[in-house]
Scaffold this motif. Structure first.
Motif, PDB file in Angstrom:
ATOM      1  N   LEU A  88      30.309 -12.203  -1.833  1.00 16.96           N
ATOM      2  CA  LEU A  88      31.635 -12.618  -1.399  1.00 16.96           C
ATOM      3  C   LEU A  88      31.673 -12.883   0.101  1.00 16.96           C
ATOM      4  O   LEU A  88      32.212 -13.890   0.563  1.00 16.96           O
ATOM      5  N   ARG A  89      31.053 -11.998   0.884  1.00 16.32           N
ATOM      6  CA  ARG A  89      31.120 -12.114   2.342  1.00 16.32           C
ATOM      7  C   ARG A  89      30.335 -13.307   2.867  1.00 16.32           C
ATOM      8  O   ARG A  89      30.769 -14.014   3.770  1.00 16.32           O
ATOM      9  N   TYR A  90      29.152 -13.535   2.292  1.00 15.31           N
ATOM     10  CA  TYR A  90      28.256 -14.561   2.834  1.00 15.31           C
ATOM     11  C   TYR A  90      28.140 -15.794   1.943  1.00 15.31           C
ATOM     12  O   TYR A  90      27.340 -16.684   2.207  1.00 15.31           O
ATOM     13  N   ALA A  91      28.925 -15.845   0.862  1.00 13.24           N
ATOM     14  CA  ALA A  91      28.853 -16.959  -0.094  1.00 13.24           C
ATOM     15  C   ALA A  91      27.437 -17.142  -0.612  1.00 13.24           C
ATOM     16  O   ALA A  91      26.941 -18.253  -0.787  1.00 13.24           O
ATOM     17  N   ALA A  92      26.763 -16.010  -0.835  1.00  9.29           N
ATOM     18  CA  ALA A  92      25.394 -16.040  -1.372  1.00  9.29           C
ATOM     19  C   ALA A  92      25.454 -15.969  -2.887  1.00  9.29           C
ATOM     20  O   ALA A  92      26.362 -15.383  -3.465  1.00  9.29           O
ATOM     21  N   SER A  93      24.478 -16.579  -3.548  1.00  7.87           N
ATOM     22  CA  SER A  93      24.433 -16.518  -5.002  1.00  7.87           C
ATOM     23  C   SER A  93      23.710 -15.246  -5.429  1.00  7.87           C
ATOM     24  O   SER A  93      22.655 -14.920  -4.915  1.00  7.87           O
ATOM     25  N   GLY A  94      24.311 -14.514  -6.356  1.00  9.21           N
ATOM     26  CA  GLY A  94      23.713 -13.303  -6.870  1.00  9.21           C
ATOM     27  C   GLY A  94      23.207 -13.482  -8.278  1.00  9.21           C
ATOM     28  O   GLY A  94      23.067 -14.603  -8.779  1.00  9.21           O
ATOM     29  N   ALA A  95      22.959 -12.350  -8.951  1.00 12.26           N
ATOM     30  CA  ALA A  95      22.385 -12.392 -10.293  1.00 12.26           C
ATOM     31  C   ALA A  95      23.304 -13.106 -11.280  1.00 12.26           C
ATOM     32  O   ALA A  95      22.840 -13.838 -12.153  1.00 12.26           O
ATOM     33  N   ARG A  96      24.604 -12.928 -11.144  1.00 11.19           N
ATOM     34  CA  ARG A  96      25.544 -13.562 -12.077  1.00 11.19           C
ATOM     35  C   ARG A  96      25.514 -15.085 -11.938  1.00 11.19           C
ATOM     36  O   ARG A  96      25.529 -15.815 -12.939  1.00 11.19           O
ATOM     37  N   GLU A  97      25.491 -15.558 -10.692  1.00 12.74           N
ATOM     38  CA  GLU A  97      25.455 -17.003 -10.463  1.00 12.74           C
ATOM     39  C   GLU A  97      24.134 -17.586 -10.963  1.00 12.74           C
ATOM     40  O   GLU A  97      24.108 -18.679 -11.547  1.00 12.74           O
ATOM     41  N   GLY A 153      25.957 -19.652 -21.980  1.00 15.78           N
ATOM     42  CA  GLY A 153      26.206 -20.274 -20.676  1.00 15.78           C
ATOM     43  C   GLY A 153      27.664 -20.287 -20.277  1.00 15.78           C
ATOM     44  O   GLY A 153      28.016 -19.978 -19.129  1.00 15.78           O
ATOM     45  N   ARG A 154      28.550 -20.645 -21.200  1.00 15.28           N
ATOM     46  CA  ARG A 154      29.980 -20.716 -20.851  1.00 15.28           C
ATOM     47  C   ARG A 154      30.516 -19.337 -20.491  1.00 15.28           C
ATOM     48  O   ARG A 154      31.258 -19.172 -19.509  1.00 15.28           O
ATOM     49  N   ALA A 155      30.131 -18.315 -21.255  1.00 15.40           N
ATOM     50  CA  ALA A 155      30.583 -16.955 -20.964  1.00 15.40           C
ATOM     51  C   ALA A 155      30.014 -16.458 -19.644  1.00 15.40           C
ATOM     52  O   ALA A 155      30.688 -15.758 -18.889  1.00 15.40           O
ATOM     53  N   LEU A 156      28.772 -16.838 -19.357  1.00 17.31           N
ATOM     54  CA  LEU A 156      28.157 -16.428 -18.093  1.00 17.31           C
ATOM     55  C   LEU A 156      28.855 -17.077 -16.911  1.00 17.31           C
ATOM     56  O   LEU A 156      29.036 -16.456 -15.855  1.00 17.31           O
ATOM     57  N   ALA A 157      29.254 -18.327 -17.068  1.00 17.88           N
ATOM     58  CA  ALA A 157      29.989 -19.002 -15.995  1.00 17.88           C
ATOM     59  C   ALA A 157      31.302 -18.291 -15.720  1.00 17.88           C
ATOM     60  O   ALA A 157      31.698 -18.094 -14.563  1.00 17.88           O
ATOM     61  N   ALA A 158      32.001 -17.870 -16.770  1.00 14.07           N
ATOM     62  CA  ALA A 158      33.247 -17.127 -16.596  1.00 14.07           C
ATOM     63  C   ALA A 158      32.979 -15.750 -15.998  1.00 14.07           C
ATOM     64  O   ALA A 158      33.784 -15.230 -15.218  1.00 14.07           O
ATOM     65  N   HIS A 159      31.830 -15.190 -16.324  1.00 13.20           N
ATOM     66  CA  HIS A 159      31.468 -13.844 -15.868  1.00 13.20           C
ATOM     67  C   HIS A 159      31.247 -13.792 -14.363  1.00 13.20           C
ATOM     68  O   HIS A 159      31.395 -12.734 -13.754  1.00 13.20           O
ATOM     69  N   THR A 160      30.920 -14.922 -13.732  1.00 15.14           N
ATOM     70  CA  THR A 160      30.691 -14.916 -12.286  1.00 15.14           C
ATOM     71  C   THR A 160      31.949 -14.538 -11.521  1.00 15.14           C
ATOM     72  O   THR A 160      31.865 -14.014 -10.412  1.00 15.14           O
ATOM     73  N   GLY A 161      33.106 -14.785 -12.098  1.00 11.25           N
ATOM     74  CA  GLY A 161      34.357 -14.420 -11.438  1.00 11.25           C
ATOM     75  C   GLY A 161      34.877 -13.062 -11.839  1.00 11.25           C
ATOM     76  O   GLY A 161      35.971 -12.683 -11.474  1.00 11.25           O
ATOM     77  N   GLU A 213      20.732 -11.707 -33.620  1.00  6.39           N
ATOM     78  CA  GLU A 213      21.920 -11.717 -34.482  1.00  6.39           C
ATOM     79  C   GLU A 213      23.020 -12.627 -33.933  1.00  6.39           C
ATOM     80  O   GLU A 213      24.138 -12.622 -34.449  1.00  6.39           O
ATOM     81  N   ASP A 214      22.694 -13.382 -32.864  1.00  8.96           N
ATOM     82  CA  ASP A 214      23.645 -14.340 -32.292  1.00  8.96           C
ATOM     83  C   ASP A 214      24.905 -13.640 -31.776  1.00  8.96           C
ATOM     84  O   ASP A 214      26.024 -14.151 -31.913  1.00  8.96           O
ATOM     85  N   ALA A 215      24.713 -12.473 -31.171  1.00  7.65           N
ATOM     86  CA  ALA A 215      25.850 -11.686 -30.690  1.00  7.65           C
ATOM     87  C   ALA A 215      26.573 -12.406 -29.559  1.00  7.65           C
ATOM     88  O   ALA A 215      25.938 -13.069 -28.729  1.00  7.65           O
ATOM     89  N   PRO A 216      27.878 -12.277 -29.483  1.00  5.11           N
ATOM     90  CA  PRO A 216      28.628 -12.877 -28.370  1.00  5.11           C
ATOM     91  C   PRO A 216      28.360 -12.126 -27.067  1.00  5.11           C
ATOM     92  O   PRO A 216      27.876 -10.994 -27.067  1.00  5.11           O
ATOM     93  N   PHE A 217      28.736 -12.747 -25.954  1.00  3.87           N
ATOM     94  CA  PHE A 217      28.430 -12.174 -24.649  1.00  3.87           C
ATOM     95  C   PHE A 217      29.016 -10.775 -24.433  1.00  3.87           C
ATOM     96  O   PHE A 217      28.352  -9.925 -23.826  1.00  3.87           O
ATOM     97  N   PRO A 218      30.243 -10.473 -24.893  1.00  2.00           N
ATOM     98  CA  PRO A 218      30.752  -9.110 -24.692  1.00  2.00           C
ATOM     99  C   PRO A 218      29.840  -8.026 -25.253  1.00  2.00           C
ATOM    100  O   PRO A 218      29.774  -6.924 -24.703  1.00  2.00           O
ATOM    101  N   VAL A 219      29.119  -8.327 -26.337  1.00  2.00           N
ATOM    102  CA  VAL A 219      28.172  -7.352 -26.888  1.00  2.00           C
ATOM    103  C   VAL A 219      27.002  -7.152 -25.926  1.00  2.00           C
ATOM    104  O   VAL A 219      26.591  -6.018 -25.648  1.00  2.00           O
TER     105      VAL A 219
END
Length: 288
Positions: free
Chosen positions: A163-172, A142-150, A76-82
């Motif tokens: 945050l402590r080790y500057a490691a990439s997690g699931a969001r990144e 993609g754009r919403a996911l990039a904002a979601h990393t913060g 249904e092309d739902a936005p990221f908040p959904v």
């Protein structure tokens, strides 16, 4: 509601049901794999004292409705908040099913996004392929996911480790279109299958490839940077020896498993992404 609309809704629900079943099967494929260094399987609990295979089974069956719902949302092309709301609700169901134990938080995020992307493609008649699924994920969210990393806060151990080790997690990972899935795990799985070694060995090779290349916040949380270096070194050494093509691969994998358990290391992020690899492979016509 017209008969044509009812037929369309019914067809979409059936597609979503198929994708949801595939997602659950992918999680079970990861759980049932062995040897799997430091991770819970049907054989043992790996490095964990607070969870076992039964915990994971309760969790994955609690997620069936979620995968169905998020696939429909993608159609249904739902936005990221959904999608985010559905994921939060799914996490709450997981925690109720497991008595508060986090078994599949990373999988809820990564497999959920893939189900949405697959639904997006299916609703638009786009032939399913790894590039098409990844493109749908990035182009639509993609754009919403990039904002979601913060927007992670410090709620999870993974967020704290990142945050402590500057490691990439699931969001990144998600913001970049799951590169570990599409550029590392899936090619490793398909390479082994092309060489005729079968799905079990293909999953083993995909898992070790993922452990060797990704920054796993689960490992950082348990043992810091030194533990992460150990996991990568052992995994890359396994791959360099030929992976499951080496005649003594199973002994090496078991030795790695015992070493990780002794150090209480558990690359759960790699396990989640292995399930994601299985989902993409299955959605694109592969046999699980």
């Amino acid at each position: 509601m017209t008969a044509l609309t009812i037929e369309r809704v019914g067809a979409r629900r059936e597609v979503a049901a198929q994708v949801a079943r595939l997602a659950v099967r992918s999680l079970y494929a990861e759980l049932s794999l062995y040897p799997k260094p430091g991770l819970v399987s049907l054989v043992d609990n790996g490095s964990h004292e607070d969870m076992n295979a039964g915990t994971f089974l309760r969790s994955l069956f609690a997620l069936r409705r979620y995968f169905h719902a998020i696939c429909l949302a993608g159609m249904e092309d739902a936005p990221f908040p959904v999608l985010k709301r559905l994921g939060i609700e799914a996490e709450a169901r997981m925690l109720r099913a497991t008595g508060g134990i986090n078994t599949h938080r990373g999988a809820i995020f990564s497999l959920g996004l893939l189900c949405a992307a697959i639904g997006h493609c299916r609703a638009r008649g786009i032939a399913l392929s790894p590039p098409a699924i990844r493109a749908a994920l990035l182009e639509r969210w993609g754009r919403a996911l990039a904002a979601h990393t913060g927007d992670a806060g410090l709620r999870s151990h993974g967020a704290q480790a990142a945050l402590r080790y500057a490691a990439s997690g699931a969001r990144e990972e998600a913001a970049l279109g799951l590169p570990s899935v599409f550029e590392t795990g899936l090619p490793a799985l398909r390479c082994t299958l092309a060489q005729g070694r079968g799905m079990r060995l293909a999953r083993i090779d995909a898992l070790f490839a993922l452990m060797g290349r990704m920054s796993d916040t689960n490992v950082y949380h348990r043992g810091g940077a030194q533990a992460a270096a150990t996991v990568r070194a052992r995994s890359l050494a396994f791959v360099a020896r030929g992976g499951t093509a080496a005649p003594d691969w199973e002994r090496e994998a078991l030795d790695c498993h015992r070493a990780f358990v002794a150090q209480r290391l558990s690359p759960g992020g790699a396990a989640d992404l292995l399930a994601a690899v299985c989902l993409v492979h299955g959605a694109c016509g592969g046999v699980l």
